[in-house]
Write a protein that holds these residues in place. Structure first.
Motif, PDB file in Angstrom:
ATOM      1  N   UNK A 185       0.842  -1.212   0.000  1.00 19.31           N
ATOM      2  CA  UNK A 185       0.000   0.000   0.000  1.00 19.31           C
ATOM      3  C   UNK A 185       0.871   1.254   0.000  1.00 19.31           C
ATOM      4  N   UNK A 186       1.903   1.219   0.830  1.00 23.98           N
ATOM      5  CA  UNK A 186       2.802   2.364   0.925  1.00 23.98           C
ATOM      6  C   UNK A 186       3.515   2.602  -0.411  1.00 23.98           C
ATOM      7  N   UNK A 196       2.008   7.964   1.517  1.00 24.59           N
ATOM      8  CA  UNK A 196       1.463   8.910   2.493  1.00 24.59           C
ATOM      9  C   UNK A 196       2.040   8.596   3.869  1.00 24.59           C
ATOM     10  N   UNK A 197       1.967   9.595   4.763  1.00 27.26           N
ATOM     11  CA  UNK A 197       2.429   9.406   6.131  1.00 27.26           C
ATOM     12  C   UNK A 197       1.640   8.284   6.803  1.00 27.26           C
ATOM     13  N   UNK A 198       0.334   8.262   6.537  1.00 24.70           N
ATOM     14  CA  UNK A 198      -0.517   7.242   7.154  1.00 24.70           C
ATOM     15  C   UNK A 198      -0.070   5.848   6.726  1.00 24.70           C
ATOM     16  N   UNK A 199       0.276   5.706   5.455  1.00 29.10           N
ATOM     17  CA  UNK A 199       0.708   4.388   4.976  1.00 29.10           C
ATOM     18  C   UNK A 199       2.078   4.004   5.525  1.00 29.10           C
ATOM     19  N   UNK A 228      15.026   0.765   6.688  1.00 33.35           N
ATOM     20  CA  UNK A 228      14.368   1.502   5.610  1.00 33.35           C
ATOM     21  C   UNK A 228      13.164   2.279   6.134  1.00 33.35           C
ATOM     22  N   UNK A 229      12.500   1.739   7.140  1.00 36.94           N
ATOM     23  CA  UNK A 229      11.290   2.390   7.661  1.00 36.94           C
ATOM     24  C   UNK A 229      11.598   3.551   8.606  1.00 36.94           C
ATOM     25  N   UNK A 256       8.944  10.584   4.547  1.00 36.41           N
ATOM     26  CA  UNK A 256       8.477  10.206   3.209  1.00 36.41           C
ATOM     27  C   UNK A 256       9.343  10.873   2.151  1.00 36.41           C
ATOM     28  N   UNK A 257       9.678  12.137   2.407  1.00 35.62           N
ATOM     29  CA  UNK A 257      10.466  12.886   1.431  1.00 35.62           C
ATOM     30  C   UNK A 257      11.841  12.263   1.217  1.00 35.62           C
TER      31      UNK A 257
END
Lengths: 362, 463
Positions: free
Chosen positions: A73-74, A79-82, A157-158, A167-168
């Motif tokens: 999904x990410x 998105x930040x939520x993902x 990575x996360x 995210x950026x």
């Protein structure tokens, strides 16, 4: 060096300490245990396989599959939520894995699944190279070196260093590699679960049929119980004298496992919970009638109570160390708490090795 | 790493507290089976999957400390990235650390180039047929008249490579069924490997005159005892011309010893092609991992690991405990032990050996132990032949495999297999592959009743 390998050394050396002190500890290799004890041992092994090991590995495979979905999904929508959901899925997957570490024997070891999933430390420069090389096929990741894959590569990575990942700052190549790593993780955890439940010789059957004619792995229930017991004691040695004491004595934050997610202390507590689960024969903190705990209690209730108290004290002692452990291990104010945790867990280990072992393996 | 250091301290404290430590208690039942303890003073009682991982209980404190150091080195994983800890892997290799193949120090599994969890537990030795040497310009004789390396590839195929390099070949093992029948009419199915090469060198590897042979990971405990048996003892067991007329004509291999720069008696490896554990270990670093070392240096004389690392790693393999035999109350075990003798297994799988008094490791000296091997080469017949000579071992000769611990092989690694290429999935399949000098014993085994076969296997399971 892989963290995986340290685990094995910790187990063998702690056992040596115990066994060099002789006495009854050489037990477990013959079938002299009387029939009633053999029947009890068989029930303990069956309960252990079916009510502790299989559900733990089931949970691990399910949580890992969910992590794979979250990462997909990410990848589709950054998105930040993902990202948060993928991070949460990593932490959720971590729980059953850490709670499996009091039974690191069988296929997880012999088929190489442990380093495939949980090699530590990771090789940062190789990880960069690997991401740059743009591995795109599942086969490439499956055959990648273990120090650039598994839990801690995914974790890095996360979160990045000091939880600096945003995210950026996530490159497309990193995101692609993250997706592949989670797919590979789900593949391995499924193989691990299946090795216990299906195929020509599911390992749960191997364990629960110890001592029966045709079982060419364990010639006696005693040797299978010794396998179980050794692994259970091994994790207490591992947590006290490797996972906590190693980085602390060396004052080296780089050695702290699960340091990117700040999940280290939760990991360590879950390891002791894993020990408890083996001892109780359940996952929920109740004591099964077919369990090492019940076996000990029937012969020495005070000793059983001491073990239960030692488990509770160990989990509590880890819990008061401030997270992130990678920072608190250098904090003089935290030192007494870290010392206390090491001492408490080692007391539990010594109790198991010197007093419980002769009861369980007569 | 501190974990290692604290282990040593723990161990030493443990030993001091126990007045030098107890000898490994053996549960052997003297009345039933009249063999010495499996590993003499190095015997240790543990029948779990960790059975092959313990230090010998009779080591001195200093030797135990060296063993623990070697254990840590055995766990190291080498990487290809230069300048990093444990660099030096490759550029081509079979696996990345000792433990990658020697999982729990047990027999390997017949996997090759699998999905990545295990890499390769089997490797491929290659050489040029000496009779066809002239067809391979650039192929040079090797010291001691050992196998002649294949130009560009050497004596072993490396099927993995670090980033930026290419593996010499990929090797795929397929299995071909081989049916058979016991005298009582019961049928069985064996399997033999069928190897396929792919990659740039496939044509060369498939050409006439290039010999290849698979080698499965052997268990590594007890090796110091085998090393400590004197040359004289081994020479006295030789009977190359079968003067005693028992149909068995074992002989020793004499192989190149890189430490001495001369020939020595071969003791280790499926064809006894390694003279000592330091030579065996150095060869494994160089060939299996691509890690240069003092016995196999780079062209400029440097090496990836130093002599101390090499010695400690070899020391670890010298000083592992041997699992004590399983003391079974099953009466068929005794019957099986008698059958082991009467069938003729014991002609080569010699129960008892004695070590000499000169090995550098004190605890290995003057030990009476039960490895069930004569360490000699025997013709094992066409079925097992690899047609690849190795020093004085012909293409159909193999060293008698020690049987100690064989009953734990699949406790330690459930999918491990037997014989040089892992073709035998069970001990019984391994027995049924015996031919040549062992053909008579194999025939006798096939003529046993089902109960007798079961008894013999039950005995082997106690080793």
């Amino acid at each position: 060096m892989t963290f995986h390998s340290i685990k094995k050394l910790a187990v063998s050396t702690s056992l040596l300490l115990m066994i060099s002190c002789g006495g009854s500890s050489g037990g477990g290799s013959d079938d002299r245990a009387n029939l009633a004890v053999q029947a009890e041992q068989k029930a303990i092994l069956t309960q252990f396989a079916n009510a502790v090991i299989i559900p733990t590995y089931d949970d691990l495979a399910a949580k890992s599959a969910a992590m794979k979905e979250a990462a997909a999904l990410f990848a589709g929508s950054q998105t930040q939520a993902n990202l948060d959901a993928t991070r949460a899925a990593w932490i959720a997957t971590r729980t059953p894995w850490e709670r499996s570490e009091a039974f690191l024997f069988g296929p997880v070891d012999s088929n190489g699944y442990d380093p495939q999933m949980d090699d530590w430390p990771l090789d940062h420069s190789k990880l960069e190279q690997t991401i740059k090389a743009n591995l795109t096929s599942p086969t490439d990741v499956a055959t990648a070196e273990t120090d650039v894959k598994g839990f801690h590569s995914i974790e890095f990575l996360l979160w990045g260093y000091n939880k600096s990942k945003t995210i950026a700052s996530m490159t497309a190549a990193e995101d692609a590699y993250l997706t592949e790593l989670t797919q590979d993780h789900a593949r391995i955890t499924t193989l691990l679960r299946d090795s216990w439940t299906s195929g020509a010789s599911p390992y749960a059957k191997v364990l629960s049929s110890a001592g029966e004619a045709g079982n060419d792995k364990y010639a006696s229930t005693q040797s299978a119980v010794q396998e179980m017991f050794d692994a259970m004691v091994g994790i207490s040695d591992e947590v006290a004298n490797s996972k906590i004491s190693g980085p602390y004595k060396d004052q080296d934050s780089n050695k702290v496992e699960s340091q990117f997610s700040y999940n280290s202390l939760v990991d360590f507590q879950d390891n002791i919970t894993s020990l408890r689960n083996v001892y109780f024969g359940t996952l929920n903190g109740t004591v099964a009638s077919a369990s090492i705990s019940s076996f000990v209690k029937a012969r020495n209730a005070a000793l059983d109570a001491q073990v239960v108290a030692g488990i509770t004290a160990s989990i509590a002692a880890i819990g008061v160390i401030p997270e992130p452990f990678r920072d608190s291990l250098k904090d003089p104010a935290a030192a007494p708490k870290i010392d206390a945790a090491i001492t408490t867990i080692n007391s539990l280990r010594t109790l198991l090795e010197t007093q419980v072992r002769p009861v369980v393996l007569p | 790493m501190l974990r290692r250091q604290s282990s040593v301290i723990f161990l030493v404290l443990g030993l001091i507290a126990c007045n030098g430590g107890s000898k490994g208690k053996s549960n052997d039942s003297p009345a039933a089976i009249e063999f010495p303890p499996a590993g003499g003073g190095a015997s240790f009682t543990n029948r779990t999957s960790g059975a092959f991982t313990f230090p010998a209980p009779n080591l001195s404190e200093d030797d135990l400390a060296s063993h623990v150091t070697g254990d840590a080195l055995f766990d190291e994983v080498f990487v290809g990235t230069q300048g990093q800890l444990n660099s030096g892997l490759g550029p081509v290799f079979n696996n990345t650390g000792c433990r990658s193949c020697h999982i729990k120090n047990g027999r390997g599994m017949p996997v090759m180039g699998d999905d990545g969890a295990l890499r390769s537990h089997i490797l491929t030795r290659i050489s040029i047929d000496p009779e066809l040497l002239t067809q391979f310009p650039g192929a040079l004789p090797s010291p001691g008249e050992g196998p002649i390396g294949v130009p560009g590839l050497g004596g072993q195929l490396q099927d993995y490579a670090i980033f930026g390099s290419t593996a010499e070949a990929k090797v795929k093992i397929g299995w071909v069924d081989v049916p058979g029948t016991f005298a009582d009419g019961t049928t069985y199915t064996l399997r033999r490997p069928s190897v396929t090469f792919s990659g740039a060198n496939a044509a060369l590897l498939n050409s006439t005159g290039v010999l290849s042979s698979l080698r499965q990971t052997p268990p590594i405990f007890g090796l110091g005892l085998l090393e400590a048996v004197s040359d004289e003892t081994l020479l006295a067991m030789e009977d190359p011309d079968d003067k005693n007329g028992d149909g068995i004509s074992g002989h020793l291999n004499h192989v190149w010893n890189p430490e001495k720069g001369a020939l020595s008696i071969g003791r280790f490896g499926w064809k006894s092609s390694a003279p000592s554990l330091i030579a065996q270990t150095a060869g494994a670093f160089a060939e299996d991992m691509g890690v240069s070392n003092p016995l196999h240096p780079e062209l400029d004389g440097s090496s990836d690991i130093n002599i101390e690392t090499l010695k400690h790693t070899a020391f670890y393999t010298q000083t592992l405990a041997v699992p004590a035999r399983f003391n079974s109350s099953d009466p068929s075990v005794n019957t099986g032990a008698q059958l082991f003798k009467s069938v003729g297994c014991q002609s080569c799988h010699v129960a008892q050996l004695v070590t000499g008094s000169t090995h550098p490791v004190e605890s290995l000296r003057n030990q009476s132990f039960s490895p069930f091997t004569d360490l000699l080469l025997h013709d094992m017949g066409e079925g097992l032949a690899d047609h690849r000579p190795d020093f004085q071992a012909t293409g159909s000769e193999w060293r008698t495999t020690p049987l100690w611990g064989i009953g734990l092989a699949q406790t330690v690694l459930p999918d491990s297999a037997f014989l040089h290429d892992g073709r035998a999935r069970t001990i019984e399949e391994a027995i049924l592959w015996h031919g040549g000098e062992a053909a008579k014993a194999q025939e006798k085994y096939r003529n046993l009743s089902a109960d007798q076969r079961k008894a013999l296997l039950a005995f082997l399971k106690t080793l």
